[in-house]
Design an enzyme around this catalytic site. Structure first.
Site, short mmCIF file in Angstrom:
data_model
loop_
_atom_site.label_atom_id
_atom_site.label_comp_id
_atom_site.label_asym_id
_atom_site.label_seq_id
_atom_site.Cartn_x
_atom_site.Cartn_y
_atom_site.Cartn_z
N ASP A 1 -0.30 -3.82 6.23
CA ASP A 1 -0.95 -3.30 7.44
C ASP A 1 -2.42 -3.72 7.50
OD1 ASP A 1 1.47 -2.16 7.95
OD2 ASP A 1 0.81 -0.09 7.70
N HIS B 1 0.85 -1.20 0.00
CA HIS B 1 0.00 0.00 0.00
C HIS B 1 0.87 1.24 0.00
CE1 HIS B 1 0.79 -0.48 4.28
NE2 HIS B 1 0.26 0.70 4.53
N ASP C 1 5.80 4.93 5.01
CA ASP C 1 6.68 4.01 5.75
C ASP C 1 6.74 2.63 5.08
OD1 ASP C 1 3.98 3.64 6.61
OD2 ASP C 1 4.66 2.53 8.36
N HIS D 1 -7.41 -0.72 5.48
CA HIS D 1 -6.37 0.18 6.00
C HIS D 1 -6.19 1.33 5.01
CE1 HIS D 1 -2.71 1.38 8.07
NE2 HIS D 1 -2.04 1.29 6.93
N HIS E 1 4.38 -4.53 10.59
CA HIS E 1 4.88 -3.89 11.82
C HIS E 1 5.01 -4.89 12.97
CE1 HIS E 1 4.39 0.40 10.65
NE2 HIS E 1 3.43 -0.08 9.86
ZN LIG Z 1 0.01 1.71 6.46
#
Ligand SMILES: [Zn+2]
Length: 259
Positions: free
Chosen positions: A131, A55, A59, A114, A169
């Site tokens: 994510d 996506h 980051d 997300h 993450h």
């Molecule tokens: Zn994200």
């Protein structure tokens, strides 16, 4: 030889380095920062063969242009429906990504929620879900609706139980604290808590998880469980009829949760 390695970026991002069968080349998943990748690759003796993006968040894609300066011509795969500058291959749901030099072949799944165009890569018993799904949690709803996210998670939950889940993450410890508040009587949630603390104390990733584990501990995959529904009802102070209502309540609850 480990087929999937990781590079850390920022506070808690993982850039997955998928070697597949290759010793010398790898695909990089979501390189949000070039510096740690450029530092790690020579040490690993690896040259990138492709970049896979899930996506558009900075980051996850912020390191691509610098990587392309070092490795010009690198194919960059990513979601067709998101605005990512350097994509060379725009992917739709059901598309295949073939990386023969790595012996890899991934299927693309649309998993909006997300972000609107978020995709996941599935193959070889692995799921790279950015994510969307985290261990014991799920991504925040920045662009999509609760209905979209629940449908995306339901889709991922239908993959084989032993699928290894590589998330974007390291959020597992905080997610488990929330899961334990939602389901205080779910002993399965307490099992990984200790392991996760030990891994974190040694600086090791808590990932990949597996779908089988997530179905036992992740409240966002358990919205049909009576225990999760009861907790959501108590939090909302009203009766909830559907899994979507339960999901919507626990997602908002988690947004405000400081555990
Ligand atoms: Zn994200």
């Amino acid at each position: 030889m480990q087929p999937v390695l990781h590079v850390r970026a920022f506070q808690d991002n993982y850039i997955w380095v998928i070697r597949g069968i290759s010793r010398t080349h790898a695909a990089l998943v979501d390189p949000g920062d070039a510096a740690p990748v450029l530092a790690a690759l020579p040490r690993l003796g690896i040259v990138p063969a492709a970049i896979l993006c899930t996506h558009h968040h900075a980051d996850h894609v912020g390191g691509i242009s610098e990587l392309l300066q070092h490795f010009p011509g690198l194919p960059v795969y990513g979601p067709a429906h998101e605005n990512i500058d350097s994509l060379t291959q725009r992917l739709h749901d059901g598309d295949e990504v073939r990386l023969p030099e790595l012996g890899l072949n991934f299927r693309v799944l649309d998993v909006p929620g997300h972000t609107r165009g978020h995709i996941a890569y599935v193959g070889h018993g692995w799921l790279f879900c950015g994510d969307t799904l985290f261990s014991a949690g799920c991504g925040r709803l920045f662009e999509g609706t609760p209905g979209q996210m629940l449908a995306s998670l339901t889709r991922l939950a239908a993959l084989p139980e032993d699928s290894a889940i590589f998330c974007g993450h390291e959020y597992t410890a905080a997610n488990l604290r929330f899961a334990a508040v939602v389901e205080p009587d779910n002993r399965e949630v307490r099992v990984p808590q200790q392991t996760v603390e030990e891994l974190r104390a040694r600086g090791q990733p808590t990932l990949p998880s597996t779908l089988a584990v997530e179905k036992r501990i992740n409240p966002f995959l358990r919205t049909r469980e009576p225990s999760v529904r009861r907790a959501a009802e108590q939090h909302a102070g009203r009766k909830l009829e559907t899994a979507l209502e339960v999901f919507t309540v626990i997602r908002r609850w988690k947004d405000d949760f400081r555990g």
